[in-house]
Design an enzyme around this catalytic site. Structure first.
Site, short mmCIF file in Angstrom:
data_model
loop_
_atom_site.label_atom_id
_atom_site.label_comp_id
_atom_site.label_asym_id
_atom_site.label_seq_id
_atom_site.Cartn_x
_atom_site.Cartn_y
_atom_site.Cartn_z
NE ARG A 41 5.24 -0.80 22.63
CZ ARG A 41 5.26 -1.35 23.74
NH1 ARG A 41 6.35 -1.93 24.11
NH2 ARG A 41 4.29 -1.05 24.80
CE LYS B 224 -0.97 -0.58 0.16
NZ LYS B 224 -2.28 -0.93 -0.72
CD GLU C 263 -1.98 -8.27 -8.30
OE1 GLU C 263 -1.50 -7.35 -8.81
OE2 GLU C 263 -2.66 -8.39 -7.40
CE LYS D 211 3.81 -3.75 -4.18
NZ LYS D 211 2.87 -4.78 -3.78
CD GLU E 145 -2.55 2.51 -1.52
OE1 GLU E 145 -3.85 2.48 -1.49
OE2 GLU E 145 -1.91 1.60 -1.66
NE ARG F 293 2.29 0.68 -1.99
CZ ARG F 293 2.95 -0.03 -1.00
NH1 ARG F 293 4.00 0.53 -0.20
NH2 ARG F 293 3.10 -1.47 -0.89
CG ASN G 77 -4.79 -0.07 -4.67
OD1 ASN G 77 -4.47 -1.35 -4.13
ND2 ASN G 77 -4.35 0.89 -3.95
CG HIS H 94 -6.22 -4.56 -6.26
ND1 HIS H 94 -5.83 -4.63 -7.40
CD2 HIS H 94 -5.45 -5.19 -5.56
CE1 HIS H 94 -4.51 -5.34 -7.50
NE2 HIS H 94 -4.60 -5.93 -6.34
CG HIS I 83 -9.56 -5.82 -2.29
ND1 HIS I 83 -8.61 -4.81 -1.71
CD2 HIS I 83 -8.54 -6.71 -2.69
CE1 HIS I 83 -7.32 -5.11 -1.93
NE2 HIS I 83 -7.34 -6.16 -2.54
CG HIS J 177 -5.73 -11.24 -4.79
ND1 HIS J 177 -6.55 -10.11 -3.98
CD2 HIS J 177 -4.52 -10.57 -5.20
CE1 HIS J 177 -5.83 -9.01 -4.31
NE2 HIS J 177 -4.72 -9.05 -5.04
#
Length: 370
Positions: A122, A144, A186, A228, A238, A242, A246, A249, A253, A266
């Site tokens: 956990r 993330k 990036e 960032k 997000e 935030r 993206n 992206h 993606h 990527h």
């Protein structure tokens, strides 16, 4: 060395950007303090022979007992299969809640190891040690973590912050040029969405950066991490700001998913996405043609792809992948678009017909050739 703080209250942490600071991993972990003595390093088969021994020695010298778990390199490793493999290894080693993980590698390892840390027992602490440019400026910062499904990228994950990020820029010297260029995507993104001065600096210094002069890279990586950190501090999960991270992206993606993870790196897929989304920004949010051309030209100059050919079958697959994107709201595909270089708007709905036009347009070739 640059020290960048990510201010998140009692979950705040520091990003240490320097040359040769991987050797101090163990002492930095003791300062936190991270208890143990058992800990585990999750890495991949490419990174392990390069930096595994140094990380292991540093931890042992600081009094820890590390287990090294090495996984196959590549995007396809970011899956439930390899998460389960890690769980079994940690259980056999009898890792405890007082133990911690070290993610040693690129974005795939950082995302996967962070997800393992977030879910094993956990949640146990973890430290990010990114060894690629893309991971240093982006995926290692902000919490993330997650894995891919066949249906799409990062569909399973969590927000789970590391306790520390150590960016040793000397690891970039063993990075293949293709990986370095992918990381630059990036870096360019940060200039496009947040910092026009950074974008202009990249235009001026790109040839030197590609020669891997680490003196130029240290302040640049630190600036990207600071951007960032500023964004994440304002919107950790997000729900608003935030989302600007993206940019490129939504399309990127989808290209990764449709092409088969690993066909495009990527950063390469994001580069194509940024050029297409610059065209959409011209059509929808007032980005000037001149600035759109500057963005496409810089991406091309970095040696990154700017086009992705689509026939009807591929378009339908792309559209399906985009409809599974986490930013879809009430069936609408939402984009991050630019109003100017350095200024981004999130939550912008775009019709599918216009998305397809952005990929079919000759804009990318025209812009990159100017």
């Amino acid at each position: 060395m640059h020290d960048v703080e990510v201010p998140l209250g009692n979950r705040s942490y520091h990003i240490l950007v320097g040359v040769g600071n991987l050797s101090g991993l163990g002492e930095e972990c003791r300062r936190l303090p991270l208890k143990g003595p058992r800990c585990a390093i999750i890495t991949d088969d490419n990174v392990r022979p390069l930096y595994g021994p140094l990380a292991e020695k540093s931890l042992k010298d600081a009094g820890f007992e590390p287990l090294i778990i090495s996984l196959p390199a590549g995007e396809s490793t970011k899956s439930l299969k390899w998460v389960d493999f890690c769980y079994q290894q940690l259980a056999a080693f009898r890792l405890e809640r007082q133990s911690f993980l070290v993610a040693l590698g690129g974005g795939v390892i950082g995302d996967l190891a962070g997800f393992v840390a977030a879910t094993y027992l956990r949640g146990i602490p973890f430290v990010q040690v990114p060894t690629t440019l893309l991971a240093q400026v982006d995926s290692s910062v902000g919490g993330k973590v997650g894995i891919n499904l066949e249906a799409g990228k990062n569909l399973v994950g969590a927000f789970y912050q590391p306790r520390l990020v150590i960016c040793d820029l000397s690891t970039l010297t063993t990075l293949p040029l293709r990986e370095l260029r992918a990381g630059l995507a990036e870096v360019i993104k940060y200039g496009a969405i947040y910092d026009a001065d950074l974008f202009q600096l990249l235009e001026a210094t790109l040839p030197v950066l590609l020669q891997l002069d680490l003196q130029h890279w240290e302040p640049l990586v630190a600036r990207c991490c600071a951007i960032k950190a500023e964004v994440v501090a304002q919107d950790e999960t997000e729900s608003g700001l935030r989302a600007i991270l993206n940019f490129g992206h939504t399309i990127g993606h989808a290209i990764e998913a449709v092409s088969g993870y690993g066909h495009y790196l990527h950063g390469e897929a994001i580069a194509i996405g940024m050029v297409a989304e610059a065209w959409l920004s011209q059509q929808n949010t007032g980005l000037s043609p001149a600035e759109a051309r500057r963005l496409a030209k810089l991406i091309a100059a970095a040696g990154l792809p700017v086009r992705y050919a689509v026939d009807e079958e591929r378009w339908q697959k792309l559209l399906h992948a985009m409809q599974l994107d986490k930013k879809v709201s009430q069936g609408q595909i939402k984009f991050v678009l630019l109003s100017a270089l350095g200024r981004a708007l999130w939550g912008q709905p775009v019709a599918p017909e216009q998305i397809r036009q952005s990929l079919a347009s000759t804009f990318a070739d025209e812009a990159a050739s100017t």
